[in-house]
Design a protein around this motif. Structure first.
Motif, PDB file in Angstrom:
ATOM      1  N   ARG A 104       4.549   0.283   5.632  1.00  0.00           N
ATOM      2  CA  ARG A 104       4.866  -0.431   4.757  1.00  0.00           C
ATOM      3  C   ARG A 104       5.412  -0.112   3.553  1.00  0.00           C
ATOM      4  O   ARG A 104       6.271  -0.220   2.920  1.00  0.00           O
ATOM      5  CB  ARG A 104       3.812  -1.570   4.690  1.00  0.00           C
ATOM      6  CG  ARG A 104       3.466  -2.636   5.537  1.00  0.00           C
ATOM      7  CD  ARG A 104       2.190  -3.295   5.290  1.00  0.00           C
ATOM      8  NE  ARG A 104       1.944  -4.429   6.548  1.00  0.00           N
ATOM      9  CZ  ARG A 104       0.756  -4.813   6.584  1.00  0.00           C
ATOM     10  NH1 ARG A 104      -0.176  -4.540   5.901  1.00  0.00           N
ATOM     11  NH2 ARG A 104       0.573  -5.809   7.528  1.00  0.00           N
ATOM     12  N   ASN A 139      -4.872  -8.119   7.596  1.00  0.00           N
ATOM     13  CA  ASN A 139      -3.380  -8.333   7.560  1.00  0.00           C
ATOM     14  C   ASN A 139      -2.819  -7.144   8.375  1.00  0.00           C
ATOM     15  O   ASN A 139      -1.975  -6.216   7.755  1.00  0.00           O
ATOM     16  CB  ASN A 139      -3.055  -8.026   6.028  1.00  0.00           C
ATOM     17  CG  ASN A 139      -1.626  -8.341   5.744  1.00  0.00           C
ATOM     18  OD1 ASN A 139      -1.072  -8.774   6.541  1.00  0.00           O
ATOM     19  ND2 ASN A 139      -1.240  -7.608   4.511  1.00  0.00           N
ATOM     20  N   GLY A 189      -6.593  -0.770   0.123  1.00  0.00           N
ATOM     21  CA  GLY A 189      -5.822   0.466  -0.253  1.00  0.00           C
ATOM     22  C   GLY A 189      -4.408  -0.060  -0.263  1.00  0.00           C
ATOM     23  O   GLY A 189      -3.988  -0.907  -0.188  1.00  0.00           O
ATOM     24  N   ILE A 190      -3.682   1.398  -0.586  1.00  0.00           N
ATOM     25  CA  ILE A 190      -2.252   1.326  -0.657  1.00  0.00           C
ATOM     26  C   ILE A 190      -1.569   0.671   0.388  1.00  0.00           C
ATOM     27  O   ILE A 190      -1.672   0.929   1.671  1.00  0.00           O
ATOM     28  CB  ILE A 190      -1.833   2.669  -1.036  1.00  0.00           C
ATOM     29  CG1 ILE A 190      -0.173   2.609  -1.525  1.00  0.00           C
ATOM     30  CG2 ILE A 190      -1.868   3.698   0.090  1.00  0.00           C
ATOM     31  CD1 ILE A 190       0.155   3.957  -2.191  1.00  0.00           C
ATOM     32  N   GLY A 191      -0.868  -0.315   0.435  1.00  0.00           N
ATOM     33  CA  GLY A 191       0.181  -1.066   1.530  1.00  0.00           C
ATOM     34  C   GLY A 191      -0.747  -1.904   2.269  1.00  0.00           C
ATOM     35  O   GLY A 191      -0.198  -2.448   3.269  1.00  0.00           O
ATOM     36  N   SER A 192      -1.912  -2.365   1.826  1.00  0.00           N
ATOM     37  CA  SER A 192      -2.689  -3.154   2.765  1.00  0.00           C
ATOM     38  C   SER A 192      -2.231  -4.793   2.536  1.00  0.00           C
ATOM     39  O   SER A 192      -2.559  -5.523   3.538  1.00  0.00           O
ATOM     40  CB  SER A 192      -4.288  -3.015   2.333  1.00  0.00           C
ATOM     41  OG  SER A 192      -4.418  -3.506   0.878  1.00  0.00           O
ATOM     42  N   GLY A 193      -1.761  -4.900   1.565  1.00  0.00           N
ATOM     43  CA  GLY A 193      -1.051  -6.129   1.284  1.00  0.00           C
ATOM     44  C   GLY A 193      -1.824  -7.081   0.407  1.00  0.00           C
ATOM     45  O   GLY A 193      -1.799  -8.380   0.211  1.00  0.00           O
ATOM     46  N   LYS A 194      -2.686  -6.357  -0.740  1.00  0.00           N
ATOM     47  CA  LYS A 194      -3.279  -6.991  -1.632  1.00  0.00           C
ATOM     48  C   LYS A 194      -2.354  -7.981  -2.529  1.00  0.00           C
ATOM     49  O   LYS A 194      -2.678  -9.278  -2.942  1.00  0.00           O
ATOM     50  CB  LYS A 194      -3.677  -6.244  -2.649  1.00  0.00           C
ATOM     51  CG  LYS A 194      -4.739  -5.476  -2.451  1.00  0.00           C
ATOM     52  CD  LYS A 194      -5.271  -4.431  -3.474  1.00  0.00           C
ATOM     53  CE  LYS A 194      -4.111  -3.305  -4.022  1.00  0.00           C
ATOM     54  NZ  LYS A 194      -3.533  -2.266  -3.013  1.00  0.00           N
ATOM     55  N   SER A 195      -1.084  -7.570  -2.842  1.00  0.00           N
ATOM     56  CA  SER A 195      -0.319  -8.283  -3.619  1.00  0.00           C
ATOM     57  C   SER A 195       0.219  -9.613  -2.693  1.00  0.00           C
ATOM     58  O   SER A 195       0.288 -10.638  -3.494  1.00  0.00           O
ATOM     59  CB  SER A 195       0.960  -7.667  -3.942  1.00  0.00           C
ATOM     60  OG  SER A 195       0.532  -6.318  -4.910  1.00  0.00           O
ATOM     61  N   VAL A 196       0.383  -9.364  -1.701  1.00  0.00           N
ATOM     62  CA  VAL A 196       0.849 -10.619  -0.796  1.00  0.00           C
ATOM     63  C   VAL A 196      -0.115 -11.654  -0.704  1.00  0.00           C
ATOM     64  O   VAL A 196       0.048 -12.821  -1.068  1.00  0.00           O
ATOM     65  CB  VAL A 196       1.299 -10.212   0.672  1.00  0.00           C
ATOM     66  CG1 VAL A 196       1.680 -11.311   1.624  1.00  0.00           C
ATOM     67  CG2 VAL A 196       2.567  -9.406   0.425  1.00  0.00           C
ATOM     68  N   ARG A 245       8.792  -0.374   1.383  1.00  0.00           N
ATOM     69  CA  ARG A 245       8.957  -0.842   0.125  1.00  0.00           C
ATOM     70  C   ARG A 245       9.338   0.120  -0.939  1.00  0.00           C
ATOM     71  O   ARG A 245      10.194  -0.380  -1.750  1.00  0.00           O
ATOM     72  CB  ARG A 245       7.357  -1.356  -0.233  1.00  0.00           C
ATOM     73  CG  ARG A 245       7.455  -2.278  -1.376  1.00  0.00           C
ATOM     74  CD  ARG A 245       5.970  -2.507  -1.758  1.00  0.00           C
ATOM     75  NE  ARG A 245       5.239  -1.106  -2.267  1.00  0.00           N
ATOM     76  CZ  ARG A 245       4.126  -1.064  -2.519  1.00  0.00           C
ATOM     77  NH1 ARG A 245       3.245  -2.169  -2.375  1.00  0.00           N
ATOM     78  NH2 ARG A 245       3.596  -0.145  -2.700  1.00  0.00           N
TER      79      ARG A 245
HETATM   80  N1  LIG Z   1       1.575  -9.331   6.975  1.00  0.00           N
HETATM   81  C1  LIG Z   1       2.682  -8.720   6.598  1.00  0.00           C
HETATM   82  N2  LIG Z   1       3.988  -8.620   7.214  1.00  0.00           N
HETATM   83  C2  LIG Z   1       5.018  -8.023   6.912  1.00  0.00           C
HETATM   84  N3  LIG Z   1       4.970  -7.228   5.837  1.00  0.00           N
HETATM   85  C3  LIG Z   1       4.037  -7.098   4.900  1.00  0.00           C
HETATM   86  C4  LIG Z   1       2.760  -7.792   5.414  1.00  0.00           C
HETATM   87  N4  LIG Z   1       1.882  -7.785   4.410  1.00  0.00           N
HETATM   88  C5  LIG Z   1       2.381  -6.747   3.560  1.00  0.00           C
HETATM   89  N5  LIG Z   1       3.780  -6.732   3.705  1.00  0.00           N
HETATM   90  C6  LIG Z   1       4.623  -5.862   3.228  1.00  0.00           C
HETATM   91  O1  LIG Z   1       4.190  -4.523   2.906  1.00  0.00           O
HETATM   92  C7  LIG Z   1       4.192  -3.981   1.734  1.00  0.00           C
HETATM   93  C8  LIG Z   1       2.893  -3.760   1.038  1.00  0.00           C
HETATM   94  O2  LIG Z   1       2.445  -5.095   0.622  1.00  0.00           O
HETATM   95  P1  LIG Z   1       1.740  -5.444  -0.658  1.00  0.00           P
HETATM   96  O3  LIG Z   1       2.715  -4.841  -1.655  1.00  0.00           O
HETATM   97  O4  LIG Z   1       0.983  -6.541  -0.919  1.00  0.00           O
HETATM   98  O5  LIG Z   1       0.408  -4.185  -0.744  1.00  0.00           O
HETATM   99  P2  LIG Z   1      -0.494  -3.885  -1.708  1.00  0.00           P
HETATM  100  O6  LIG Z   1      -1.939  -3.783  -1.232  1.00  0.00           O
HETATM  101  O7  LIG Z   1      -0.223  -4.691  -3.182  1.00  0.00           O
HETATM  102  O8  LIG Z   1      -0.007  -2.346  -2.065  1.00  0.00           O
HETATM  103  P3  LIG Z   1       0.098  -1.472  -3.190  1.00  0.00           P
HETATM  104  O9  LIG Z   1      -1.688  -0.964  -3.201  1.00  0.00           O
HETATM  105  O10 LIG Z   1       0.757  -0.163  -2.955  1.00  0.00           O
HETATM  106  O11 LIG Z   1       0.272  -1.891  -4.568  1.00  0.00           O
HETATM  107  C9  LIG Z   1       5.222  -4.995   0.745  1.00  0.00           C
HETATM  108  O12 LIG Z   1       6.703  -4.620   1.032  1.00  0.00           O
HETATM  109  C10 LIG Z   1       4.959  -6.114   1.685  1.00  0.00           C
HETATM  110  O13 LIG Z   1       6.050  -7.202   1.662  1.00  0.00           O
END
Ligand SMILES: Nc1ncnc2c1ncn2[C@@H]1O[C@H](COP(=O)(O)OP(=O)(O)OP(=O)(O)O)[C@@H](O)[C@H]1O
Ligand SMILES: CC(C)(COP(=O)(O)OP(=O)(O)OC[C@H]1O[C@@H](n2cnc3c(N)ncnc32)[C@H](O)[C@@H]1O)[C@@H](O)C(=O)NCCC(=O)NCCS
Length: 198
Positions: free
Chosen positions: A140, A175, A10-17, A144
């Motif tokens: 997050r 995450n 989901g949104i903000g889960s950290g997929k991109s990281v 962001r």
């Molecule tokens: N383990 C972590 N510790 C600290 N910050 C984190 C962690 N994982 C992710 N973040 C931060 O949280 C934010 C959301 O992460 P990310 O962009 O990877 O999520 P996403 O799932 O791709 O979100 P979206 O669905 O909105 O595209 C980013 O700013 C990222 O740097």
């Protein structure tokens, strides 16, 4: 056979990281959210369909996508979101399949927020769910993107909760800011490279 792995969450889960770590390990990543926005800008028939449905405001004068306008249109109206998804998803899915066929790597990754909701997880051999508590995800994304909790929640409400996604996921990466990400990614990378999963 080259394995196709989906990474969702989901949104903000950290997929991109998570996908950035796979990419550092040499794995090609197809970023469906970014590709969607690219195609919405450059694909003439998709542009025309979006303009016809959402009006000329959907694009700025310089031709770029008016993201805040569209977000406001769709994330507060389920029917409007369905229409936009119906226009965009088939084009992105087609592109992702073409992309995967061209890759030369031990396996490929498709990163998308809606793999389960759209049903397109079925095109991949395995799906990884990136999971984090809702409160952390909201924090997050607020940080962001500089948006309000309500704006984040409006998108979350259009996505399945993690509990439902877990039932379809083959692997889960947690995450939550406590469990370290890199060892979890390394363990999966090892399995995908081993060939044992095929
Ligand atoms: N383990 C972590 N510790 C600290 N910050 C984190 C962690 N994982 C992710 N973040 C931060 O949280 C934010 C959301 O992460 P990310 O962009 O990877 O999520 P996403 O799932 O791709 O979100 P979206 O669905 O909105 O595209 C980013 O700013 C990222 O740097
Ligand atoms: C409305 C748009 C222009 C807003 O752009 P914006 O830059 O603000 O957001 P972005 O696309 O980067 O998405 C950020 C996050 O919002 C959530 N989100 C995006 N689209 C959707 C959707 N259709 N349903 C539910 N959540 C969504 C996801 O968690 C995504 O990771 C854009 O989200 C869009 O065109 N969405 C519809 C197409 C789509 O589904 N794209 C994503 C997957 S292909």
């Amino acid at each position: 056979m080259q394995l196709k792995i989906g990474v969702t969450g989901g949104i903000g889960s950290g997929k991109s990281v998570v996908c950035r770590i796979f990419n550092v390990l040499g794995i090609p990543v197809f970023d469906a959210d970014a590709e969607a926005k690219r195609l919405m800008t450059i694909d003439a028939s998709l542009r025309n369909a979006i303009r016809a449905e959402f009006g000329t405001e959907a694009y700025h004068e310089d031709g770029t996508l008016n993201r805040p306008y569209l977000a406001d249109q769709v994330f507060n109206d389920e029917q409007r979101l369905k229409i936009l998804n119906g226009l965009v998803h088939p084009v992105v899915i087609r592109k992702g399949e073409q992309w995967a066929q061209q890759q030369k790597a031990p396996y490929t990754i498709k990163e998308a927020a809606l793999l389960f909701e759209s049903g397109s997880f079925k095109l991949n051999h395995y799906t990884i769910l990136v999971s984090a508590p809702v409160g952390i995800r909201i924090e997050r994304v607020m940080q962001r993107d500089g948006v309000t909790a309500e704006q984040v929640k409006a998108r979350m409400e259009r996505q399945w909760p993690d509990e439902r996604k877990r039932q379809l996921a083959d692997f889960v990466i947690v995450n939550d800011g406590i469990q370290a990400l890199i060892p979890q990614v390394l363990a999966l990378d090892k399995q995908f490279r081993s060939g044992q999963l095929q």
